[in-house]
Write an enzyme that holds these catalytic residues in place. Structure first.
Site, PDB file in Angstrom:
ATOM      1  N   ARG A 197       0.819  -1.226   0.000  1.00 19.21           N
ATOM      2  CA  ARG A 197       0.000   0.000   0.000  1.00 19.21           C
ATOM      3  C   ARG A 197       0.845   1.264   0.000  1.00 19.21           C
ATOM      4  O   ARG A 197       0.428   2.315  -0.476  1.00 19.21           O
ATOM      5  CB  ARG A 197      -0.949  -0.028   1.211  1.00 19.21           C
ATOM      6  CG  ARG A 197      -1.645   1.288   1.448  1.00 19.21           C
ATOM      7  CD  ARG A 197      -2.848   1.254   2.368  1.00 19.21           C
ATOM      8  NE  ARG A 197      -2.798   0.370   3.503  1.00 19.21           N
ATOM      9  CZ  ARG A 197      -2.084   0.605   4.626  1.00 19.21           C
ATOM     10  NH1 ARG A 197      -1.335   1.670   4.739  1.00 19.21           N
ATOM     11  NH2 ARG A 197      -2.153  -0.254   5.609  1.00 19.21           N
ATOM     12  N   TYR A 205     -17.308  19.740 -12.288  1.00 22.88           N
ATOM     13  CA  TYR A 205     -17.788  18.376 -12.573  1.00 22.88           C
ATOM     14  C   TYR A 205     -18.850  17.988 -11.519  1.00 22.88           C
ATOM     15  O   TYR A 205     -18.620  18.153 -10.313  1.00 22.88           O
ATOM     16  CB  TYR A 205     -16.562  17.455 -12.502  1.00 22.88           C
ATOM     17  CG  TYR A 205     -16.800  15.995 -12.766  1.00 22.88           C
ATOM     18  CD1 TYR A 205     -17.291  15.551 -13.997  1.00 22.88           C
ATOM     19  CD2 TYR A 205     -16.489  15.051 -11.797  1.00 22.88           C
ATOM     20  CE1 TYR A 205     -17.478  14.195 -14.234  1.00 22.88           C
ATOM     21  CE2 TYR A 205     -16.667  13.695 -12.036  1.00 22.88           C
ATOM     22  CZ  TYR A 205     -17.167  13.279 -13.253  1.00 22.88           C
ATOM     23  OH  TYR A 205     -17.337  11.942 -13.473  1.00 22.88           O
ATOM     24  N   ASP A 228      -9.070  20.988 -11.476  1.00 23.03           N
ATOM     25  CA  ASP A 228      -9.370  19.793 -12.263  1.00 23.03           C
ATOM     26  C   ASP A 228      -8.934  20.130 -13.689  1.00 23.03           C
ATOM     27  O   ASP A 228      -9.598  20.884 -14.398  1.00 23.03           O
ATOM     28  CB  ASP A 228     -10.869  19.479 -12.182  1.00 23.03           C
ATOM     29  CG  ASP A 228     -11.232  18.195 -12.920  1.00 23.03           C
ATOM     30  OD1 ASP A 228     -10.503  17.810 -13.854  1.00 23.03           O
ATOM     31  OD2 ASP A 228     -12.266  17.597 -12.572  1.00 23.03           O
ATOM     32  N   LYS A 238      -9.312   9.422 -18.376  1.00 20.30           N
ATOM     33  CA  LYS A 238      -9.611  10.023 -19.669  1.00 20.30           C
ATOM     34  C   LYS A 238      -8.394   9.897 -20.596  1.00 20.30           C
ATOM     35  O   LYS A 238      -8.151   8.852 -21.149  1.00 20.30           O
ATOM     36  CB  LYS A 238     -10.062  11.471 -19.472  1.00 20.30           C
ATOM     37  CG  LYS A 238     -11.179  11.631 -18.417  1.00 20.30           C
ATOM     38  CD  LYS A 238     -12.505  11.073 -18.863  1.00 20.30           C
ATOM     39  CE  LYS A 238     -13.521  10.873 -17.746  1.00 20.30           C
ATOM     40  NZ  LYS A 238     -13.868  12.043 -16.967  1.00 20.30           N
TER      41      LYS A 238
END
Ligand SMILES: *Cc1c(COP(=O)(O)O)cnc(C)c1O
Length: 392
Positions: A59, A112, A184, A209
């Protein structure tokens, strides 16, 4: 990458091809290994307790996750970067890395949708005061800062309305008030808007994306300035955010070709956008790289390019039902959320109920297109035949 301050920085395409690779350390293999791991073994208790072993637990980082973090850090010109399980997770991680109970945060009204949902639910429950602001505000943003304003979230252009923001001016004002700037930056990516060098402290990518680019992985990245890196590292570690190695690998693979892909998305996107501007059924095209767009001056000043995502509004008089018939008549554009993959997509734009601090953009029904890597003339003809279906 070896970094020697006296040499000029490498250009983006070179960084994309080389960043995060350490072939000599990996038996010469071009690509980094995909390490599946939870436990990491130590040679003895002294090493375990010394805290000096490079890798200690899956992790906490592996050569695979570090390869992508290193590449993102270089591309963004950042002090460091962390991976997140999705673009939305990157946004929530960035916000939580710099906000505490009693703080005030400014969120752009065109953000968003799921970003807004996170603010309305988790941030509000944590007693963080959330205030939305008009994306068109420039110097006027100064009046919204309060003594407890710790961060301002920006997004330019908005991914449905495509309004631009004056990021350098907002950053100057925020920094003078001691607040961090989040952005963003999924639309432009660091290739077309180097956010950190324009004053952004936490630069967020829905890597789902364009970085991944093939519609097959959900992943996010947050790159931080010197001001924001400690908060990001601490919060990322404390929350236990971890991305699986196969997804990290696919993001690294996507990164290698992002430069050429984006140039094609931009070129084909602009070809379609310019053609749409001339179509009698179209009122306006929402694409900041078009001279007709209200955000064009800012785009031209700050951005180096555009991706393949934009929207257009139908002429007044075209009904919502007709706009849906247009969408349903398209054959090469898939009807689905997301964007940034190799394929073309379409969605109806529904802004109603998503704004509280600014007017809804006016105009007829709006349609968002993602222009993929198909032949652009095939895409144009597909759109044309769908217009014909509704004008019959
Ligand atoms: C898709 C998207 C996100 C979220 O990314 P996911 O990986 O889907 O969580 C964030 N911001 C913008 C602008 C997006 O388009």
């Amino acid at each position: 990458m070896p970094s020697n301050k006296s040499e000029p920085a490498l250009r983006m395409d070179t960084t994309l091809a080389h960043a995060g690779r350490h072939s000599a350390e990996n038996h010469g293999f071009v690509n980094p290994p995909v390490i599946h791991a939870s436990t990491v073994l130590f040679p003895d208790t002294a090493t375990m307790l010394s805290g000096k072993q490079r890798y200690v637990y899956g992790r906490r980082g592996t050569p695979t996750t570090e390869a992508l973090e290193e590449a993102i850090t270089e591309l963004e010109g950042a002090a460091g970067a962390r991976l997140a399980t999705s673009g939305l997770n990157a946004i929530s991680l960035a916000l939580l890395s710099c906000l505490s109970a009693g703080d005030h945060v400014l969120i752009v009204d065109s953000a968003y949708g799921p970003t807004r949902h996170f603010c309305e639910t988790v941030l509000k429950r944590m007693n963080i005061e959330v205030e939305y602001y008009d994306p068109a505000l420039r110097a006027g943003i100064a009046g919204l800062f309060k003594a407890n304003t710790k961060a301002i979230l920006t997004e330019a252009p908005g991914s449905l309305s495509f309004e631009m923001q004056d990021i350098p001016q907002i950053a100057d004002i925020a920094h003078a008030r001691g607040a961090l700037v989040l952005m963003d930056n999924t639309w432009a990516t660091p290739l077309y808007f180097p956010a950190i060098s324009h004053g952004v402290d936490l630069s967020i990518q829905a890597a789902t994306k364009y970085i991944v680019g093939h519609s097959d992985v959900m992943i996010g990245t947050v790159a931080a300035s010197e001001r924001a890196i400690e908060g990001l590292k601490t919060t990322h570690g404390a929350m236990g955010v971890h991305v699986g190695p196969d997804d990290v690998y696919l993001a690294l693979r996507g990164l290698r070709t992002m430069g050429v892909r984006l140039r094609q998305h931009m070129e084909s996107g602009l070809t379609i956008a310019r053609w749409l501007e001339t179509h009698p059924l179209v009122e306006r095209v929402r694409h900041p790289a078009l001279e007709s767009d209200p955000g064009h001056a800012i785009w031209k000043r700050d951005f180096k390019g555009a991706c393949g995502l934009f929207a257009f509004d139908f002429r007044k008089g075209v009904t919502i039902e007709q706009s849906h018939a247009f969408i349903d008549a398209l054959k090469l554009f898939g009807l689905g959320y997301s964007w940034g993959g190799f394929e073309s997509l379409v969605i109806p734009v529904r802004l109603a109920g998503m704004r509280t601090a600014s007017a809804l953009p006016e105009g007829g029904p709006s349609v968002r297109l993602h222009i993929g890597l198909e032949d652009v003339e095939d895409l144009r003809r597909d759109i044309e035949q769908a217009f014909d279906v509704i004008s019959r």
